[in-house]
Design an enzyme around this catalytic site. Sequence first.
Site, PDB file in Angstrom:
ATOM      1  N   LYS A  81      -8.364 -11.046   4.424  1.00 38.13           N
ATOM      2  CA  LYS A  81      -9.359  -9.971   4.555  1.00 38.13           C
ATOM      3  C   LYS A  81     -10.813 -10.449   4.511  1.00 38.13           C
ATOM      4  O   LYS A  81     -11.103 -11.545   4.048  1.00 38.13           O
ATOM      5  CB  LYS A  81      -9.170  -8.974   3.405  1.00 38.13           C
ATOM      6  CG  LYS A  81      -7.851  -8.229   3.481  1.00 38.13           C
ATOM      7  CD  LYS A  81      -7.939  -7.099   4.451  1.00 38.13           C
ATOM      8  CE  LYS A  81      -7.400  -5.836   3.797  1.00 38.13           C
ATOM      9  NZ  LYS A  81      -7.515  -4.689   4.664  1.00 38.13           N
TER      10      LYS A  81
ATOM     11  N   SER B  63       5.283  -5.345   8.767  1.00 33.51           N
ATOM     12  CA  SER B  63       3.900  -5.402   8.306  1.00 33.51           C
ATOM     13  C   SER B  63       3.613  -6.849   7.886  1.00 33.51           C
ATOM     14  O   SER B  63       4.479  -7.711   7.976  1.00 33.51           O
ATOM     15  CB  SER B  63       3.671  -4.426   7.169  1.00 33.51           C
ATOM     16  OG  SER B  63       4.544  -4.728   6.122  1.00 33.51           O
ATOM     17  N   ILE B  64       2.413  -7.075   7.407  1.00 36.54           N
ATOM     18  CA  ILE B  64       2.004  -8.441   7.069  1.00 36.54           C
ATOM     19  C   ILE B  64       1.560  -8.463   5.624  1.00 36.54           C
ATOM     20  O   ILE B  64       0.940  -7.519   5.150  1.00 36.54           O
ATOM     21  CB  ILE B  64       0.803  -8.889   7.932  1.00 36.54           C
ATOM     22  CG1 ILE B  64       1.178  -8.954   9.391  1.00 36.54           C
ATOM     23  CG2 ILE B  64       0.258 -10.207   7.497  1.00 36.54           C
ATOM     24  CD1 ILE B  64       0.104  -9.624  10.228  1.00 36.54           C
TER      25      ILE B  64
ATOM     26  N   LYS C  26      -7.974  -9.745  12.902  1.00 41.25           N
ATOM     27  CA  LYS C  26      -7.114  -8.606  12.521  1.00 41.25           C
ATOM     28  C   LYS C  26      -7.829  -7.333  12.967  1.00 41.25           C
ATOM     29  O   LYS C  26      -8.792  -6.893  12.365  1.00 41.25           O
ATOM     30  CB  LYS C  26      -6.864  -8.583  11.019  1.00 41.25           C
ATOM     31  CG  LYS C  26      -5.891  -7.479  10.613  1.00 41.25           C
ATOM     32  CD  LYS C  26      -5.437  -7.633   9.178  1.00 41.25           C
ATOM     33  CE  LYS C  26      -4.302  -6.679   8.833  1.00 41.25           C
ATOM     34  NZ  LYS C  26      -4.694  -5.281   8.857  1.00 41.25           N
TER      35      LYS C  26
ATOM     36  N   ARG D 202       3.904   2.721  15.278  1.00 37.99           N
ATOM     37  CA  ARG D 202       4.714   1.966  14.332  1.00 37.99           C
ATOM     38  C   ARG D 202       5.563   2.882  13.453  1.00 37.99           C
ATOM     39  O   ARG D 202       6.717   2.582  13.175  1.00 37.99           O
ATOM     40  CB  ARG D 202       3.783   1.125  13.460  1.00 37.99           C
ATOM     41  CG  ARG D 202       4.477   0.334  12.401  1.00 37.99           C
ATOM     42  CD  ARG D 202       3.518  -0.678  11.788  1.00 37.99           C
ATOM     43  NE  ARG D 202       4.197  -1.470  10.795  1.00 37.99           N
ATOM     44  CZ  ARG D 202       4.376  -1.087   9.540  1.00 37.99           C
ATOM     45  NH1 ARG D 202       3.904   0.065   9.129  1.00 37.99           N
ATOM     46  NH2 ARG D 202       5.011  -1.866   8.693  1.00 37.99           N
TER      47      ARG D 202
ATOM     48  N   GLU E 172     -16.856   1.069  45.400  1.00 39.71           N
ATOM     49  CA  GLU E 172     -15.777   0.604  46.272  1.00 39.71           C
ATOM     50  C   GLU E 172     -14.424   0.945  45.643  1.00 39.71           C
ATOM     51  O   GLU E 172     -13.511   1.418  46.318  1.00 39.71           O
ATOM     52  CB  GLU E 172     -15.912  -0.914  46.487  1.00 39.71           C
ATOM     53  CG  GLU E 172     -14.824  -1.561  47.302  1.00 39.71           C
ATOM     54  CD  GLU E 172     -14.744  -1.050  48.743  1.00 39.71           C
ATOM     55  OE1 GLU E 172     -15.638  -0.274  49.142  1.00 39.71           O
ATOM     56  OE2 GLU E 172     -13.779  -1.397  49.442  1.00 39.71           O
ATOM     57  N   TYR E 173     -14.309   0.728  44.326  1.00 40.70           N
ATOM     58  CA  TYR E 173     -13.073   1.098  43.633  1.00 40.70           C
ATOM     59  C   TYR E 173     -12.806   2.594  43.822  1.00 40.70           C
ATOM     60  O   TYR E 173     -11.705   3.014  44.175  1.00 40.70           O
ATOM     61  CB  TYR E 173     -13.191   0.759  42.132  1.00 40.70           C
ATOM     62  CG  TYR E 173     -11.942   1.104  41.354  1.00 40.70           C
ATOM     63  CD1 TYR E 173     -10.952   0.153  41.132  1.00 40.70           C
ATOM     64  CD2 TYR E 173     -11.740   2.391  40.848  1.00 40.70           C
ATOM     65  CE1 TYR E 173      -9.806   0.459  40.442  1.00 40.70           C
ATOM     66  CE2 TYR E 173     -10.593   2.711  40.160  1.00 40.70           C
ATOM     67  CZ  TYR E 173      -9.626   1.743  39.951  1.00 40.70           C
ATOM     68  OH  TYR E 173      -8.488   2.075  39.273  1.00 40.70           O
ATOM     69  N   ASP E 174     -13.851   3.401  43.608  1.00 39.47           N
ATOM     70  CA  ASP E 174     -13.700   4.852  43.720  1.00 39.47           C
ATOM     71  C   ASP E 174     -13.257   5.262  45.122  1.00 39.47           C
ATOM     72  O   ASP E 174     -12.446   6.158  45.290  1.00 39.47           O
ATOM     73  CB  ASP E 174     -15.029   5.556  43.386  1.00 39.47           C
ATOM     74  CG  ASP E 174     -15.378   5.404  41.912  1.00 39.47           C
ATOM     75  OD1 ASP E 174     -14.477   5.023  41.132  1.00 39.47           O
ATOM     76  OD2 ASP E 174     -16.552   5.649  41.551  1.00 39.47           O
TER      77      ASP E 174
ATOM     78  N   CYS F 108     -49.316  14.068  12.929  1.00 45.86           N
ATOM     79  CA  CYS F 108     -48.467  13.668  11.795  1.00 45.86           C
ATOM     80  C   CYS F 108     -48.586  12.161  11.585  1.00 45.86           C
ATOM     81  O   CYS F 108     -48.320  11.376  12.492  1.00 45.86           O
ATOM     82  CB  CYS F 108     -47.019  14.052  12.075  1.00 45.86           C
ATOM     83  SG  CYS F 108     -45.880  13.487  10.811  1.00 45.86           S
TER      84      CYS F 108
HETATM   85  S1  IVH Z   1       1.015  -9.276  13.759  1.00 48.66           S
HETATM   86  C1  IVH Z   1       4.918  -9.673  11.922  1.00 48.66           C
HETATM   87  N1  IVH Z   1      -1.473  -9.631  14.491  1.00 48.66           N
HETATM   88  O1  IVH Z   1      -2.092  -5.332  11.030  1.00 48.66           O
HETATM   89  C2  IVH Z   1       3.517  -9.447  12.195  1.00 48.66           C
HETATM   90  N2  IVH Z   1      -0.945  -7.620  13.356  1.00 48.66           N
HETATM   91  O2  IVH Z   1       0.452  -5.174   8.757  1.00 48.66           O
HETATM   92  C3  IVH Z   1       3.283  -8.174  12.936  1.00 48.66           C
HETATM   93  N3  IVH Z   1      -2.829  -6.088  13.082  1.00 48.66           N
HETATM   94  O3  IVH Z   1      -0.311  -2.649  11.439  1.00 48.66           O
HETATM   95  C4  IVH Z   1       1.873  -7.868  13.154  1.00 48.66           C
HETATM   96  N4  IVH Z   1      -4.322  -7.344  14.102  1.00 48.66           N
HETATM   97  O4  IVH Z   1      -1.231  -3.328  13.626  1.00 48.66           O
HETATM   98  C5  IVH Z   1      -0.613  -8.819  13.873  1.00 48.66           C
HETATM   99  N5  IVH Z   1      -3.623 -10.096  15.247  1.00 48.66           N
HETATM  100  C6  IVH Z   1      -2.756  -9.260  14.640  1.00 48.66           C
HETATM  101  C7  IVH Z   1      -3.148  -8.012  14.111  1.00 48.66           C
HETATM  102  C8  IVH Z   1      -2.209  -7.218  13.472  1.00 48.66           C
HETATM  103  C9  IVH Z   1      -4.113  -6.190  13.490  1.00 48.66           C
HETATM  104  C10 IVH Z   1      -2.301  -4.941  12.328  1.00 48.66           C
HETATM  105  C11 IVH Z   1      -0.993  -4.441  12.829  1.00 48.66           C
HETATM  106  C12 IVH Z   1      -0.252  -4.002  11.606  1.00 48.66           C
HETATM  107  C13 IVH Z   1      -1.000  -4.650  10.502  1.00 48.66           C
HETATM  108  C14 IVH Z   1      -0.109  -5.669   9.853  1.00 48.66           C
END
Ligand code: IVH
Length: 695
Positions: free
Chosen positions: A337, A96-97, A135, A156, A49-51, A455
């Site tokens: 991690k 970054s985090i 993450k 990024r 249907e979508y198609d 075999c």
């Molecule tokens: S928040 C200020 N949330 O991890 C915080 N990042 O260094 C900005 N990433 O390259 C990022 N899952 O692409 C955030 N739930 C999540 C994430 C996430 C993966 C990645 C992000 C970035 C790296 C953080």
Amino acid sequence: MTEQSDLFSAPAPADQAQPAIKIKALRDQLNHWAHQYYVLDEPTVPDAEYDRVFRELQALEAAHPDLVTPDSPTQRVIGAVMEGLASVRHAVPMLSIHTETDTEATGAQAFDARVRRELGLSESDPAIEYVAEPKFDGLAMSLRYENGRLVQAATRGDGEVGEDVTHNIRTIRQIPLTLPGGVPPLLEVRGEVYMRRADFDALNERQREQGGKTFVNPRNAAAGAVRQLDSGITAQRPLSFFAYGLGAITPPGDGGPVFRTHYEMLQTLKLWGFPVAAQVQIAVGATELVAFHQRVGASRDALPYDIDGVVYKVNSLQLQRDLGFKTREPRWAVAHKYPAQEMATKIEGIDVQVGRTGKITPVARLAPVFVGGVTVTNATLHNLFEIRKKGVRVGDTVIVRRAGDVIPEVVGVMPGKRTGYVPNFRMPAACPVCGSDVVREKGEANHRCTGGLFCAAQRKEAILHFAARRAMDIEGLGDKLVDQLVDANVIRTLPDLYRLGLTSLIALERMAEKSAQNVLAALEKSKQTTLPRFLFGLGLRHVGEATAKDLARHFGTLDAIMDASVEQLLEVNDVGPVVAQSLHTFFQQPHNREVVEQLRACGVTWPEGPVAERAPQILAGKTVVLTGTLPTLSRDAAKDMLEAAGAKVAGSVSKKTSYVVAGAEAGSKLAKAEELGVPVLDEVGMLALLSGTGA
Ligand code: IVH
């Protein structure tokens, strides 16, 4: 129409106005369905249907090219080929985090303690509220919407300047091209572009078959796809997206929204049409952070995508502002991690394994390495071409990947670690098990042993498959026993199983009379079976359980299947040319018919008859997950009943799940169902459902 509007907006000629309205209606409909399908994971219309509507829109647009706009669902793949990727300066830098590499509970506790210290809180102050998220292991993306339309997607890069990949990001079905009314005029959504494991495996499988380049892991595949110059290539590498933050946005002073918490912002993004991971939740204090880390860690293998940890973020945006930044990292967030899913180790040797279909798989014997949460000593090298392409040799230090429940594999060689000359790996010319010739058919990447059931390796696998729970269900006939029986040459063909006597069994090492009797009883019991089980048990190439069921339903009797022409086989639901041909060839071989006849002569039997009426498909389109032990039904019996009613029985719970049937000692799946609000039934409830009187 009023007179005023006649004056102010010159009406389009009749033949223009109608198509424009129609086009808008079709686009709205398609966008609505696509959101349900790709973002909510809840399809509401059949694909056909979508198609059909999609093609109707395409035809209308083709007739009215001036009405085509870039945000039309037909314009996701425009085949734009760029000369290079332009630079984009981010309106708000992409941060970054800070990474917490302590994978134990102490990692989460340390973060909470740091946040509390920096906010100047004492022990008597209340616990901090966080948002805990997976993450995602992909690449960060910034999506810029102006007046509700996607105008730019950027990587990024170094956080200040990224690359313009709009043409590629448009191909991702989970990313809306237009947003509903009421969103702020300027909105930048930040999130992760990633590739689901199943999509990654299928992509690599396709690449391997075509002799193309395979990708090391989903993240690399996603990154490569996003940075393509030709969006046609990106479109063939299915990508997904999760939103987790904001970039620039219309300020409250100019009518933009006011968010008080990160969680509230995520919920709003969800309402605006962006995918937000189901696992995201509020966690109060260090204890709940630890629990989240453990819970998500335990379900990591079952997730459909790779994660390398979890992220904790202080929920209150005011507290986030109070905490601020330390160089490029916010003090209000941390990535906690998990043990790595890729590790380096040394190849001590390369053996080959012979599978049920004769496929010969080279396997690397590894110096033991802890990866993805388990100690791994073997990893598949897939086939000779993969070994050549990756340049793997014995003694090399390689990267081993183990993600999900898949077999560990060697994904690449660490450069510059080889010392001295090592010869290239060669495929053996003869099968290491039976000595038959090893061949590779034209156009095939895999080598195969030509020994067939001669075999022992193939015979063992064939017997194990025949005896499997979902085939003939011969309890107690496991791999140890099959090894012994085949090695002692007691069993050469499947019918030999039913000629086993107590004496030959007891003659085997470690076989007591009681267990021998149990095996014989199980064999006897297995003789009463069903046609689909028998067919599936024969282990024909391409004939899985579902196909076996379809064949049985269509033809009713085994003789009808054995005598069917390729054309007749093609009439069966889901049987294509490859399966039809392979079935036909199999039953044309006198020795295969002989096996079938002998099995019947030994007393293997099943109810046959005219084509069985299909049970009413009252659960068609429903997905059910079974968990725990049901009071009377075995797992398989419950599965069969559900499938007969048209349900799909899945292994893990998601938003898509229609019901969870839970028995005693149901664990995380039940918890997940409750978390997602999926209806939970017990056995009685399931039976009521099947009889049409239930939920
Ligand atoms: S928040 C200020 N949330 O991890 C915080 N990042 O260094 C900005 N990433 O390259 C990022 N899952 O692409 C955030 N739930 C999540 C994430 C996430 C993966 C990645 C992000 C970035 C790296 C953080």
